[in-house]
Design a protein around this motif. Structure first.
Motif, PDB file in Angstrom:
ATOM      1  N   ALA A 147      -5.677   6.920   3.765  1.00 37.25           N
ATOM      2  CA  ALA A 147      -5.207   6.364   2.478  1.00 37.25           C
ATOM      3  C   ALA A 147      -5.605   4.894   2.361  1.00 37.25           C
ATOM      4  O   ALA A 147      -6.094   4.450   1.309  1.00 37.25           O
ATOM      5  CB  ALA A 147      -3.692   6.523   2.374  1.00 37.25           C
ATOM      6  N   GLN A 199      -9.291   4.387   1.543  1.00 35.66           N
ATOM      7  CA  GLN A 199      -9.621   4.611   0.125  1.00 35.66           C
ATOM      8  C   GLN A 199      -9.389   3.332  -0.681  1.00 35.66           C
ATOM      9  O   GLN A 199     -10.141   3.005  -1.598  1.00 35.66           O
ATOM     10  CB  GLN A 199      -8.772   5.747  -0.481  1.00 35.66           C
ATOM     11  N   VAL A 200      -8.319   2.625  -0.331  1.00 34.45           N
ATOM     12  CA  VAL A 200      -7.982   1.383  -1.031  1.00 34.45           C
ATOM     13  C   VAL A 200      -8.958   0.272  -0.649  1.00 34.45           C
ATOM     14  O   VAL A 200      -9.514  -0.422  -1.501  1.00 34.45           O
ATOM     15  CB  VAL A 200      -6.524   0.972  -0.679  1.00 34.45           C
ATOM     16  N   PHE A 237      -0.517   0.118  -7.076  1.00 35.09           N
ATOM     17  CA  PHE A 237      -0.096  -0.743  -5.977  1.00 35.09           C
ATOM     18  C   PHE A 237       1.309  -1.256  -6.249  1.00 35.09           C
ATOM     19  O   PHE A 237       1.712  -1.402  -7.414  1.00 35.09           O
ATOM     20  CB  PHE A 237      -1.034  -1.957  -5.839  1.00 35.09           C
ATOM     21  N   GLY A 270      -5.861   0.777  -9.658  1.00 31.61           N
ATOM     22  CA  GLY A 270      -5.196   1.645  -8.692  1.00 31.61           C
ATOM     23  C   GLY A 270      -3.706   1.398  -8.787  1.00 31.61           C
ATOM     24  O   GLY A 270      -3.272   0.476  -9.483  1.00 31.61           O
ATOM     25  N   ILE A 287       0.845  -1.201   0.000  1.00 30.12           N
ATOM     26  CA  ILE A 287       0.000   0.000   0.000  1.00 30.12           C
ATOM     27  C   ILE A 287       0.876   1.246   0.000  1.00 30.12           C
ATOM     28  O   ILE A 287       1.478   1.605   1.021  1.00 30.12           O
ATOM     29  CB  ILE A 287      -0.981  -0.026   1.199  1.00 30.12           C
ATOM     30  N   THR A 288       0.928   1.898  -1.150  1.00 33.96           N
ATOM     31  CA  THR A 288       1.723   3.127  -1.329  1.00 33.96           C
ATOM     32  C   THR A 288       0.800   4.327  -1.560  1.00 33.96           C
ATOM     33  O   THR A 288       1.261   5.395  -1.940  1.00 33.96           O
ATOM     34  CB  THR A 288       2.664   2.970  -2.541  1.00 33.96           C
ATOM     35  N   HIS A 289      -0.481   4.123  -1.303  1.00 33.83           N
ATOM     36  CA  HIS A 289      -1.463   5.154  -1.664  1.00 33.83           C
ATOM     37  C   HIS A 289      -1.249   6.465  -0.905  1.00 33.83           C
ATOM     38  O   HIS A 289      -1.642   7.534  -1.385  1.00 33.83           O
ATOM     39  CB  HIS A 289      -2.878   4.618  -1.437  1.00 33.83           C
ATOM     40  N   LEU A 305       0.289   9.019  -3.046  1.00 37.99           N
ATOM     41  CA  LEU A 305      -0.629   9.710  -3.977  1.00 37.99           C
ATOM     42  C   LEU A 305      -1.455  10.759  -3.228  1.00 37.99           C
ATOM     43  O   LEU A 305      -1.724  11.847  -3.754  1.00 37.99           O
ATOM     44  CB  LEU A 305      -1.569   8.709  -4.660  1.00 37.99           C
ATOM     45  N   TYR A 317      -5.160  14.856  -9.298  1.00 33.86           N
ATOM     46  CA  TYR A 317      -4.735  13.447  -9.276  1.00 33.86           C
ATOM     47  C   TYR A 317      -3.292  13.381  -9.772  1.00 33.86           C
ATOM     48  O   TYR A 317      -2.992  13.824 -10.887  1.00 33.86           O
ATOM     49  CB  TYR A 317      -5.636  12.566 -10.158  1.00 33.86           C
TER      50      TYR A 317
END
Ligand code: NAD
Ligand code: LMR
Length: 365
Positions: A260, A263-264, A283, A281, A171-173, A176, A199
């Motif tokens: 974050a 959201q995922v 990932f 997405g 999870i690198t969200h 973003l 975005y």
């Protein structure tokens, strides 16, 4: 706190639920997930080695007035705690592990957190249906712990782990989320409407130079001069340090990370309920399968552009039955010269070293 699990229940296991991320994320799941669950029953199985902590979180959240149910699991309460938490889980979220203190890098957490994630991976291999479960790794260093998880699943369930690399996601969200927030701050008085969040795709890994924000692909990029761009990139790459410094020994990002992760997770729940046939997405995923072949159609073309880095955060498409079914290798054809010639060459060798460290530990589990 036993609770009967109905067969059409979507069971979500949170491993490390008593921690800073685990608590905030569990609160979001308990309060918000009903809107995304398509009338399906959701059950949260909360697990932590901190028995009082996880019992308390589960008791506290059990008073929140949503139909989502909860159970608490800790080794101090039952020898089968981890099994009971994981059995029939469709989604396993892993924020278990130690966070940074000022002066540390994420890589400094590797030895201790690889042991934790390796142990949890062994239990997932034993108790989950690996052809069905999705595993989301939040613990750091993500760059190495995702390879640890994948290799552990291969080693612990040799007969059942074919294709499992397509179901494990780093999870690198948060990168973003940060890139969007910082660009919004930068452009807020220059663009209309200012309530629209930009975005910004962020690819690569989740640590310092391995984080590659692609501001050139944001529609607001015309408002960023080169010097400002470099400071925005640096702020995204080292945004985690801002929080570690501010918390001054009390940990790292928890609230923004829980946001974050939520959201995922809500997208995975849409997939699990059938409300979405596919989700997409960015990932951090394996680009190779167990036999060393490209894990999905776009993987070979992506590998050729990233010097053979075998794990990479890139835009992927996910289905419920297959996991990752494609990766968008074309994104690298759209990026700026600065991103291709300055940022990627700094990312790739560091990412490779972290991947190798994780694969080596994972294969010895
Ligand atoms: P925390 O210390 O507040 O919580 C960690 C929890 O894990 C604790 O409750 C602890 O008891 C539990 N734990 C430890 N060993 C365990 C085990 N074997 N099984 C189950 N639970 C176990 O830390 P935090 O702030 O919640 O951060 C957790 C991890 O997430 C850290 O490694 C941190 O670096 C990472 N993180 C990642 C991101 C990201 O973007 N991916 C963002 C922020 C933090
Ligand atoms: C973050 O990006 O905030 C997390 O990875 C936690 C950290 O150690 O910086």
């Amino acid at each position: 706190m036993p609770h009967p699990i109905e067969t059409d229940t979507i069971k979500i296991a949170v491993l490390g639920a008593a921690g800073g991320i685990g608590q905030s994320l569990s609160l979001l799941l308990k309060t918000q997930l009903t809107s995304f669950s398509n009338n399906r029953h959701v059950h949260l199985a909360l697990y932590d080695v901190n028995a009082d902590g996880v019992r308390g979180v589960a008791a506290d959240l059990s008073h929140v007035d949503t139909p989502i149910t909860l159970t608490s699991h800790s080794p101090a309460d039952s020898a089968d705690a981890l099994r009971d938490c994981l059995i029939n889980a469709a989604l396993v979220l892993i924020p278990a592990g130690v966070p940074r203190k000022p002066g540390m890098t994420r890589e400094d957490l590797f030895a201790i957190n690889a042991k934790i994630v390796g142990q949890l991976g062994g239990a997932i291999a034993q108790h989950c249906d690996l052809s069905r479960v999705f595993v989301l790794v939040i613990s750091n260093p993500v760059n190495s712990l995702v390879p640890v998880m994948v290799e552990t699943l291969y080693a612990s369930a040799p007969a059942a782990s074919a294709g499992v690399e397509r179901r494990v996601f780093g999870i690198t969200h948060l990168d973003l989320v940060r890139a969007s927030t910082f660009l919004h701050e930068h452009t807020v008085n220059r663009t209309e409407p200012s309530y629209k969040m930009p975005y910004v795709p962020v690819i690569g890994g989740h640590s310092g130079d391995t984080i590659v924000p692609l501001f050139s692909l944001a529609s607001e990029q015309q408002y960023i001069a080169q010097q400002q761009l470099e400071s925005l990139v640096h702020r995204v790459q080292y945004g985690g340090d801002e929080i570690v410094k501010a918390k001054n020994g009390q940990g790292s990002a928890t609230l923004s990370m829980a946001h974050a992760a939520f959201q995922v997770v809500k997208n995975f729940v849409l997939l699990l309920t059938g409300a979405a046939d596919t989700i997409s997405g960015i990932f951090y995923v394996s680009l190779l399968d167990r036999a060393g072949q490209p894990a999905c159609p776009g993987a070979a073309k992506l590998l050729a552009q990233i010097d053979g880095c075998t794990y990479f955060a890139a835009p992927v498409t996910v289905t419920r039955s297959q996991g990752v079914v494609d990766v968008d290798y074309g994104i690298l054809g759209k990026i700026s010269t600065y991103e291709r010639e300055k940022l990627l060459p700094l990312c790739l060798p560091k990412l490779k070293t972290s991947i190798e460290a994780g694969r080596t530990v994972g294969t010895t589990v």
